[in-house]
Every structure is written in structure tokens, then in C-alpha cells.
Write an enzyme that holds these catalytic residues in place. Sequence first.
Site, PDB file in Angstrom:
ATOM      1  N   CYS A 105      42.182  44.373  32.126  1.00  0.00           N
ATOM      2  CA  CYS A 105      42.488  45.404  33.109  1.00  0.00           C
ATOM      3  C   CYS A 105      41.386  45.376  34.157  1.00  0.00           C
ATOM      4  O   CYS A 105      40.245  45.763  33.886  1.00  0.00           O
ATOM      5  CB  CYS A 105      42.565  46.792  32.476  1.00  0.00           C
ATOM      6  SG  CYS A 105      42.801  48.101  33.720  1.00  0.00           S
ATOM      7  N   MET A 314      47.199  46.657  40.284  1.00  0.00           N
ATOM      8  CA  MET A 314      46.343  46.315  39.162  1.00  0.00           C
ATOM      9  C   MET A 314      45.179  45.467  39.675  1.00  0.00           C
ATOM     10  O   MET A 314      45.363  44.604  40.526  1.00  0.00           O
ATOM     11  CB  MET A 314      47.120  45.520  38.109  1.00  0.00           C
ATOM     12  CG  MET A 314      48.399  46.222  37.629  1.00  0.00           C
ATOM     13  SD  MET A 314      49.801  46.014  38.733  1.00  0.00           S
ATOM     14  CE  MET A 314      50.346  44.370  38.289  1.00  0.00           C
TER      15      MET A 314
END
Length: 396
Positions: A105, A314
Site C-alpha cells: 500500500c 492508490m
Amino acid sequence: MTIHQPQIQVPATYMRGGTSKGVFFNLNDLPEAAQKPGPVRDQLLLRVIGSPDPYGKQTDGMGGATSSTSKTVILSKSNHADHDVDYLFGQVAIDKAFVDWSGNCGNLTAAVGAFAIRSGLVDESRIPEDGVAVVRIWQVNIEKTIVAHVPITAGEVQETGDFELDGVTFPAAEVKIEFVDPVGDAAMFPTGQLIDQLEVPGIGTFQATLINAGIPTIFLNASDLGYQGTELQGDINGDGDALSRFETIRAHGAIKMGLIHSVEEAASRQHTPKVAIVAPAKAYQSSSGKPVSEVDIDLNVRAMSMGLLHHAMMGTAAVAIATASAIPGTLVNLAAGGGNRTAVRFGHPSGTLKVGAEVTQIKGQWTAAKVIMSRSARILMDGRVHVPAVVLQPQQ
């Protein structure tokens, strides 16, 4: 009479990093049975977040019922030379009993340095009284180096500031992130092509740039799927047929990238690859109502995460965008106007983001030295999470 076990308490910190938030743990604070990978660790994290939840709300956990807020992080002092901390990321599914460990992430990466410093995982000699602490992170999921530049004031992590990040309501301190050698020894373009013809049975054949940088990503032209590239979440996430098409495209792209062998395997690999659509710069109104002018961006990008259109972008997909934009001939580069470039500003549902990449071509193969972007991070709460002790029992 049924005897119910009490809840256990686990030290944890709830943090925002970039446009995501998640529950952070020091590996040594986890119950012994969860300190190693396996079903018990997954059970614990699922219960902490509140999954699986057939209602899709994660009311009985720390999750926020979106892919951006259903995340967990486990940190430990690094076992790798010249690194401070090992960073393991777990993407928790909302409606399924599944934790995806296949990728990183990028947004929560912005919070790793701060948590590591506060948790004593970074040697004090590396932390200035005032200035910037350079935290060397080993990203365990993808086995890559990331460097976080964490602002320090009076020997403590500085979280407040005037840096604004679209997709985050309040300003905070800027944290610069360098994704070092985001491709590594793998092929940046798994098929060897900058643009492929991706055949998706029952849906069509599409031009696609398949790239492995930051996170495996499938880029498509928005217009080929009937989109403008200016869509917001409500334009796509309420359309079941569209979501099904995107997931089918993702599955066939994953096969072409060599990540899976059959369409069925895609269900157990939800976090990767990502699917994103690109389009030339065009003005639109962001989800906050803020106007985005065509002259302020190089292109528009919309990306899918865990089956839904992401509310912003993201961080790992931004790495892929930066890398692909710097390579003449990719769909991302062409949407931005083509040619050579070292940085790009793209529009996403919440606003804009600027990212930079250093790429070179050696013997016909592209490689990326680093990708650079700025994010911010902040502790939201720390203390202990409480979960039923039954989660530590192996499932029969």
C-alpha cells in the site's frame, strides 16, 4: 452453561497515511501465535478490521468499509542490511474472510516512517533534533526498498503542517517518499510490449499497457470502455455490469501478465493487479466540488481497487503511473501528450497528484531508478484493540 472467553487486548495504532488509513502493529506486540504468517494471524486481523461482513459496513471492527480503510500493517526492526524497518502490508477483504498479502500500500507507506520512529524501531542516532529523518524501509510484500523523509521537530515526529493532499480534508506535514528501483529484477513489461492487445472473451479486445512498477497494473484507454476519464465513484460503483466487466478484464490481464494461470484464481488475488483507465487532460469537478482545470493536469486517470473505483489514487498505482508516463509509447505517456518527461500531474476523482520518475533503457529493457511523490500521515488513535480470544485458536 456455555463459558465465553474474554477479549484479548493487542497494542495498536490507528493511522492515516496518504488517502488511506489502517491499523498498525509492532510485530512483537502481536500474540505469539500471530507473530508468524498463517491462518491465526489472518483471523486476528480480520476480526480487528471487522471482516467478513455480509452487510459491507465493518461496524464490528476498525475498518471503514472501503478498500482504502480496510488495511493492516505489521512492522519490525529490519533484518536487512542498510534498512531500519521491515514493513508488511495486509489488505483485508470486506465481505470475505481473506487477507491479501500480494502487494504493497503506497499510501500507508507514508505513515510507516512515523510509526517506526515512535515505536523505537529506528536507531536514535538516525533521528535529528530538528530536520528530516531518513527512514529506510524494506517492503516485505514486494521485496523492495522505500525511503521515507519524515519531518522532525524537537526530536519528535512532526505531523502538523500546511501540505495539502487532494483526497485528504485537512493539511498536515509533508512526507516525501522514494520508491527505489520499483521494478527490480522483474520485467517492467511482462509481455515485452509497451502496448498489448488484451483479448477479453465476451467483452472485447483492448489496447493495454501491462506494467510491473510499484504494483502490477493494467492501463486501458478510457474511451475504449465508453468512459471520459473524468468519472467519479458514483458513475461506476453503482453499475454492477461495469464492475463485472472491470473484474473480468482484470482477471484476463493478470493471466497475460503471468500472475495467475486461470480466471478463477483472480478471486484469491484481489489486491493485484490493478486496473486503471487513462484519458487526455479534461476539466471536471472533483468529488469535493473543487474544479480541476484542463491546464492544471497532463492527463486523467481512474483506478479500480478491490473491485470498486478508488476515491483518489492508490500510492502504488501512482508509482506505476509515474513510471509509465516517463516511457514514450505507453498508453499513459500517450494520454499525457507523448514524448520524454520526468514528471506528470494527473487528475483523479478527488483532485490532482504530481509524481516523478527516473527511467532508463538498457539493452532494450526499461528500468526505473526511483519514483518520487509527496504524501502526509497522522496518528488518529493509539492504545489497544480488543478482539475475542477465539481468534487465536486454529480453525478446525
